[in-house]
Design an enzyme around this catalytic site. Structure first.
Site, PDB file in Angstrom:
ATOM      1  N   ASP A 171       2.978  19.095 -15.497  1.00  0.00           N
ATOM      2  CA  ASP A 171       2.751  17.794 -15.316  1.00  0.00           C
ATOM      3  C   ASP A 171       1.738  17.547 -14.229  1.00  0.00           C
ATOM      4  OD1 ASP A 171       4.486  17.144 -17.175  1.00  0.00           O
ATOM      5  OD2 ASP A 171       6.167  16.928 -15.698  1.00  0.00           O
ATOM      6  N   LYS A 172       0.905  16.325 -14.241  1.00  0.00           N
ATOM      7  CA  LYS A 172      -0.232  16.101 -13.398  1.00  0.00           C
ATOM      8  C   LYS A 172       0.261  16.459 -11.697  1.00  0.00           C
ATOM      9  CE  LYS A 172      -2.535  11.861 -11.898  1.00  0.00           C
ATOM     10  NZ  LYS A 172      -2.072  11.700 -10.446  1.00  0.00           N
TER      11      LYS A 172
END
Length: 317
Positions: free
Chosen positions: A137-138
């Site tokens: 995830d980011k």
């Protein structure tokens, strides 16, 4: 542009089977999806003739592949810093920073890790998703693997499918755990919030293992190991058992400061704006040599600071 030329004779043991199934056995360095595409495009032939994936082949048939690889997508190469832990002609292992989107999507068409990888290694344009085999995830930091060739990509995807790749994480969860455990609960899209994942009856199989590394007054530092690799798996599973990650913008709800916490801890928790999750350790079989290889990435500075402040708060009681 890479030119692939391969050939094989169908042995009697594979006779009277579908072309796509036989091709997967005779050309194991390439994924079944890739081979099916080549068959449909007429680039994988039987006795120099085009065929369909479901066509039956016979002992002695000659299969041939003649392909010039094309760019997978028209993504742009962009210069960006990449912390490479290991690289050879088959594989890249990198340590992803926070606030980095891995793959272009709505709202993030460029400036992603994929764009940076294409700048670092232009040949990745011929590999699906520029060789990115799995995602983080980011705002999750840590180790990520990238295949540099189609052969390596197929090998790593297969290792993931067989659950042979070990991915280990460190996290800080809200709440005090008395011991480790296992979450075996299927995940799918949240019925209301489409950005989230949730435990749903008809979801995909998802299994997460966790154990305690250290306990604080109101938080727990945990080790997490994935058995499967679903979107937001760790974040959704830990929220499901009521120990969401510190700072998780999607799964932890409003910030709740522990009773009697120090001003320093309150400031630290308010300032920790991402999920406290780091991909610490990665183990796999090298796609070319078969050698078992393991890498570790140290905890990023913000994660280390969080642990330091939690420990100081615990010892001050």
């Amino acid at each position: 542009m890479t030119h692939i030329v391969l050939s094989a004779i169908v042995p009697e043991t594979f006779a009277n089977q579908r072309l796509d199934l036989v091709a997967a056995q005779l050309f194991p360095d390439y994924s079944r999806a890739r081979l099916q595409t080549w068959i449909k495009d007429g680039q994988l032939k039987v006795n120099t003739n085009a065929a369909r994936p479901r066509d039956i082949v016979y002992g002695g048939d000659a299969l041939s592949i003649d392909v010039h690889l094309q760019a997978e997508q028209q993504w742009q190469a962009q210069a960006m810093p990449i912390d490479i832990v290991f690289e050879d002609e088959h594989l890249i292992i990198l340590n992803k920073a926070t606030d980095v989107v891995v793959h272009p999507a709505a709202g993030h068409r460029d400036g992603t890790l994929l764009n940076g990888l294409l700048n670092h290694c232009p040949a990745l344009k011929e590999v699906p998703r520029a060789g990115i085999v799995h995602r983080l995830d980011k705002d999750t930091t840590g180790l990520l693997m990238v295949a540099k060739t189609l052969e390596s990509h197929a090998q790593l995807v297969e290792q993931l499918r067989l659950r042979e790749i070990k991915r280990e994480y460190e996290a800080v969860a809200q709440g005090v755990l008395t011991g480790g455990g296992k979450v075996d609960a299927p995940l799918g899209r949240h019925p209301v919030n489409r950005k989230r994942r949730a435990v749903v009856e008809d979801g995909q199989e998802a299994v997460t293992h966790y154990r305690v590394l250290n306990r604080f007054r109101s938080h727990t530092h945990i080790h997490v190991q994935l058995e499967t690799g679903r979107t937001h798996q760790i974040r959704a599973h830990l929220a499901h058992i009521n120990i969401p990650l510190v700072g998780d913008p999607l799964y932890s709800g409003r910030l709740q400061l522990p009773a009697g916490c120090s001003p320093r801890l309150a400031e630290c928790l308010r300032g920790f704006k991402r999920q406290a999750l780091h991909a610490r350790r990665l183990s796999l079989q090298h796609p070319a040599t078969g050698e078992t290889m393991t890498w570790e990435a140290p905890l990023p500075q913000d994660f280390q600071h969080l642990l330091t402040v939690l420990d100081a708060d615990f010892r001050a009681v």
